[in-house]
Design a protein around this motif. Structure first.
Motif, PDB file in Angstrom:
ATOM      1  N   ILE A 128      -3.416   2.437  -2.155  1.00 26.67           N
ATOM      2  CA  ILE A 128      -2.804   3.688  -2.601  1.00 26.67           C
ATOM      3  C   ILE A 128      -3.712   4.302  -3.656  1.00 26.67           C
ATOM      4  O   ILE A 128      -4.151   3.614  -4.588  1.00 26.67           O
ATOM      5  N   ASP A 129      -3.988   5.592  -3.511  1.00 34.00           N
ATOM      6  CA  ASP A 129      -4.727   6.332  -4.543  1.00 34.00           C
ATOM      7  C   ASP A 129      -3.715   7.275  -5.193  1.00 34.00           C
ATOM      8  O   ASP A 129      -3.392   8.332  -4.639  1.00 34.00           O
ATOM      9  N   ARG A 130      -3.193   6.888  -6.353  1.00 31.54           N
ATOM     10  CA  ARG A 130      -2.134   7.666  -6.986  1.00 31.54           C
ATOM     11  C   ARG A 130      -2.636   9.023  -7.474  1.00 31.54           C
ATOM     12  O   ARG A 130      -1.896  10.014  -7.454  1.00 31.54           O
ATOM     13  N   GLU A 131      -3.879   9.085  -7.906  1.00 29.21           N
ATOM     14  CA  GLU A 131      -4.422  10.357  -8.405  1.00 29.21           C
ATOM     15  C   GLU A 131      -4.603  11.350  -7.267  1.00 29.21           C
ATOM     16  O   GLU A 131      -4.236  12.526  -7.382  1.00 29.21           O
ATOM     17  N   ALA A 132      -5.143  10.886  -6.148  1.00 30.87           N
ATOM     18  CA  ALA A 132      -5.344  11.768  -4.993  1.00 30.87           C
ATOM     19  C   ALA A 132      -4.082  11.928  -4.164  1.00 30.87           C
ATOM     20  O   ALA A 132      -4.008  12.784  -3.283  1.00 30.87           O
ATOM     21  N   ARG A 133      -3.071  11.070  -4.427  1.00 29.99           N
ATOM     22  CA  ARG A 133      -1.817  11.041  -3.650  1.00 29.99           C
ATOM     23  C   ARG A 133      -2.112  10.810  -2.164  1.00 29.99           C
ATOM     24  O   ARG A 133      -1.714  11.579  -1.290  1.00 29.99           O
ATOM     25  N   THR A 134      -2.782   9.714  -1.911  1.00 36.64           N
ATOM     26  CA  THR A 134      -3.070   9.316  -0.536  1.00 36.64           C
ATOM     27  C   THR A 134      -2.842   7.821  -0.375  1.00 36.64           C
ATOM     28  O   THR A 134      -2.912   7.065  -1.346  1.00 36.64           O
ATOM     29  N   VAL A 135      -2.567   7.430   0.849  1.00 32.36           N
ATOM     30  CA  VAL A 135      -2.569   6.020   1.217  1.00 32.36           C
ATOM     31  C   VAL A 135      -3.664   5.834   2.257  1.00 32.36           C
ATOM     32  O   VAL A 135      -3.942   6.738   3.047  1.00 32.36           O
ATOM     33  N   THR A 136      -4.283   4.670   2.229  1.00 32.85           N
ATOM     34  CA  THR A 136      -5.349   4.375   3.177  1.00 32.85           C
ATOM     35  C   THR A 136      -4.939   3.204   4.054  1.00 32.85           C
ATOM     36  O   THR A 136      -4.491   2.168   3.562  1.00 32.85           O
ATOM     37  N   PHE A 137      -5.087   3.371   5.368  1.00 36.97           N
ATOM     38  CA  PHE A 137      -4.795   2.301   6.321  1.00 36.97           C
ATOM     39  C   PHE A 137      -5.973   1.331   6.373  1.00 36.97           C
ATOM     40  O   PHE A 137      -7.086   1.661   5.953  1.00 36.97           O
ATOM     41  N   ASP A 138      -5.715   0.151   6.936  1.00 39.44           N
ATOM     42  CA  ASP A 138      -6.801  -0.821   7.037  1.00 39.44           C
ATOM     43  C   ASP A 138      -7.885  -0.376   8.006  1.00 39.44           C
ATOM     44  O   ASP A 138      -8.967  -0.968   8.053  1.00 39.44           O
ATOM     45  N   THR A 139      -7.619   0.692   8.770  1.00 39.43           N
ATOM     46  CA  THR A 139      -8.635   1.274   9.659  1.00 39.43           C
ATOM     47  C   THR A 139      -9.547   2.246   8.924  1.00 39.43           C
ATOM     48  O   THR A 139     -10.536   2.713   9.478  1.00 39.43           O
ATOM     49  N   GLY A 140      -9.192   2.563   7.668  1.00 39.80           N
ATOM     50  CA  GLY A 140      -9.971   3.522   6.899  1.00 39.80           C
ATOM     51  C   GLY A 140      -9.399   4.921   6.911  1.00 39.80           C
ATOM     52  O   GLY A 140      -9.819   5.780   6.138  1.00 39.80           O
ATOM     53  N   VAL A 141      -8.430   5.169   7.784  1.00 38.47           N
ATOM     54  CA  VAL A 141      -7.786   6.479   7.866  1.00 38.47           C
ATOM     55  C   VAL A 141      -6.905   6.689   6.643  1.00 38.47           C
ATOM     56  O   VAL A 141      -6.243   5.756   6.173  1.00 38.47           O
ATOM     57  N   THR A 142      -6.896   7.906   6.100  1.00 42.54           N
ATOM     58  CA  THR A 142      -6.066   8.219   4.945  1.00 42.54           C
ATOM     59  C   THR A 142      -4.936   9.156   5.334  1.00 42.54           C
ATOM     60  O   THR A 142      -5.031   9.899   6.310  1.00 42.54           O
ATOM     61  N   GLN A 143      -3.859   9.096   4.557  1.00 45.21           N
ATOM     62  CA  GLN A 143      -2.696   9.959   4.757  1.00 45.21           C
ATOM     63  C   GLN A 143      -2.242  10.451   3.382  1.00 45.21           C
ATOM     64  O   GLN A 143      -2.018   9.658   2.463  1.00 45.21           O
ATOM     65  N   SER A 144      -2.112  11.760   3.229  1.00 41.27           N
ATOM     66  CA  SER A 144      -1.689  12.323   1.951  1.00 41.27           C
ATOM     67  C   SER A 144      -0.170  12.290   1.838  1.00 41.27           C
ATOM     68  O   SER A 144       0.550  12.211   2.833  1.00 41.27           O
ATOM     69  N   TYR A 145       0.307  12.324   0.601  1.00 38.27           N
ATOM     70  CA  TYR A 145       1.757  12.356   0.381  1.00 38.27           C
ATOM     71  C   TYR A 145       2.093  13.235  -0.818  1.00 38.27           C
ATOM     72  O   TYR A 145       1.276  13.416  -1.728  1.00 38.27           O
ATOM     73  N   SER A 146       3.289  13.786  -0.796  1.00 32.39           N
ATOM     74  CA  SER A 146       3.849  14.445  -1.976  1.00 32.39           C
ATOM     75  C   SER A 146       4.723  13.453  -2.723  1.00 32.39           C
ATOM     76  O   SER A 146       4.726  13.405  -3.951  1.00 32.39           O
TER      77      SER A 146
END
Length: 396
Positions: A84-102
């Motif tokens: 989890i990148d709290r500053e960027a508000r993203t989660v990263t999957f073990d595949t390297g793909v990222t997903q943003s969140y509010s």
């Protein structure tokens, strides 16, 4: 796509309920529910009971059907989140793909506690936490199989009951002085020991497993002191460990679970947590607890959805649990730790229904109700009242 996105990590009971409650709370943005089992979110209690016995299906255990998620525009994603990148508000999957969140919800649940006993990696040794685990165990539990269940807690006893009801030769091995020692009074432990022995289950207490032996497949369980138990199949049920590593690595406070307040919020205002992975303060018992039960998952999910949508709901429901073994339904109201008096209504040495009331300073704090649903409902009310109670009020 909406600019607002709620991401829920963990397609657990809490995760599925949270997604549904978000729509009820009028969340109009995207909802992404991430799970790593490749199935619709399902109920876990039947895994050691009806599903293991073959009397239920994974479809029947689904919390909601696929059409519900389609209609509510809830995206189900199969994958594993690694960071989890709290500053960027993203989660990263073990595949390297990222997903943003509010807003982010951690419903990561728990995993089985693994033994490191010599031979614990032999084939034929099973744990029970997922539908795949239960299906694998059911396939291995063929007629004539000799089973050793390691652990005399709820999961161990429920599994023993299901396998014994299917005609298998079952032995339960418990390291403590009695089964259910951590969660019940001695009279309740004695009752369930009697019930299982009458059903043909061999109960061994104060029995430490020293080694599992076999060639490539387990063949026997060696106990401290030298006793050996023949085993074609071993089921280990010695507790679970909360999945908190993802939260901890992101700087979320963890203390026997992800720490949440009464609004299910973590130390990050944009991140909530719910279910088996979450630890919260229970005012009725003046302590923090992590509750491994469906009722807590449902309550946390409802409150977390309110928090994510700007609401003010708080966690208030009294903890409760249940266990099904043979024809018995044990319903537990409250938390029985710290009692100074026990009151029994019924005859646990003869009958198959009774209630064990737990009191502290003359207040009812918990009750174990065996085949007594009315006592269970009444107990929940009395526990919440915080009032002094007379023994005579508890005897029917």
């Amino acid at each position: 796509m909406s600019a607002e996105r709620a991401v829920i990590v963990g397609a657990s009971h809490a995760g599925a309920q949270l997604a549904a409650h978000l729509r009820r709370e009028k969340w109009s943005g995207d909802i992404v529910l991430i799970g790593d089992e490749g199935t619709l979110p399902y109920q876990r209690p039947p895994l050691s009971k009806a599903y293991l016995a073959g009397t239920s299906t994974l479809e029947a255990m689904a919390i909601r059907g696929a059409d519900f998620y389609d209609k509510q525009n809830i995206e189900l994603v199969d994958g594993s989140v690694s960071s989890i990148d709290r500053e960027a508000r993203t989660v990263t999957f073990d595949t390297g793909v990222t997903q943003s969140y509010s807003k982010l919800a951690l419903c990561t649940g728990a995993r089985t506690r693994r033994l490191t006993t010599p031979g614990a990696d032999l084939a034929g040794i099973h744990y029970l936490r997922t539908a795949a685990d239960s299906a694998s165990l059911r396939s291995a539990a063929t007629p004539g199989t000799r089973v050793v269940v390691v652990g005399g807690g709820y999961i161990g006893l429920e599994t023993a009951a299901s396998l014994r009801a299917s005609g298998l030769d079952v032995t339960v091995v418990e390291a403590a002085e009695r089964v259910l020692e951590r969660v019940t009074a001695p009279v309740v432990s004695q009752f369930f020991t009697r019930i299982h022995r009458e059903a043909g289950v061999d109960i061994r207490t104060q029995a430490l497993v020293e080694e599992f032996r076999g060639d490539s497949h387990v063949r026997e369980v060696v106990l401290a002191g030298g006793d050996t138990l023949p085993a074609d199949l071993v089921v280990i049920g010695v507790g679970i460990v909360p999945n908190t590593e993802l939260a901890e690595s992101a700087g979320i406070t963890v203390e026997n679970g992800i720490v949440i307040d009464d609004r299910a919020c973590t130390n990050d205002p944009d991140i909530v947590a719910a279910g088996d992975c979450a630890s919260y303060y229970v005012p009725r018992y003046s302590r923090r607890a992590r509750l491994e039960c469906v009722s807590a998952a449902i309550e946390h999910a409802k409150v977390a959805a309110s928090t994510m949508t700007g609401g003010s709901a708080t966690i208030t429901a009294l903890p409760w649990f249940w266990s099904d073994q043979y024809d018995l339904k044990l319903q537990i109201a409250g938390l029985g730790t710290g009692y100074d008096e026990v009151v029994i209504d019924g005859d646990p040495e003869r009958d198959r229904d009774f209630t064990c009331y737990y009191l502290r300073s003359s207040q009812l704090i918990a009750a174990d109700c065996i085949n007594r649903p009315r006592d269970f409902m009444n107990s929940k009310k009395k526990i919440a009242e915080h009032s002094t109670i007379e023994r005579a009020e508890l005897i029917g």
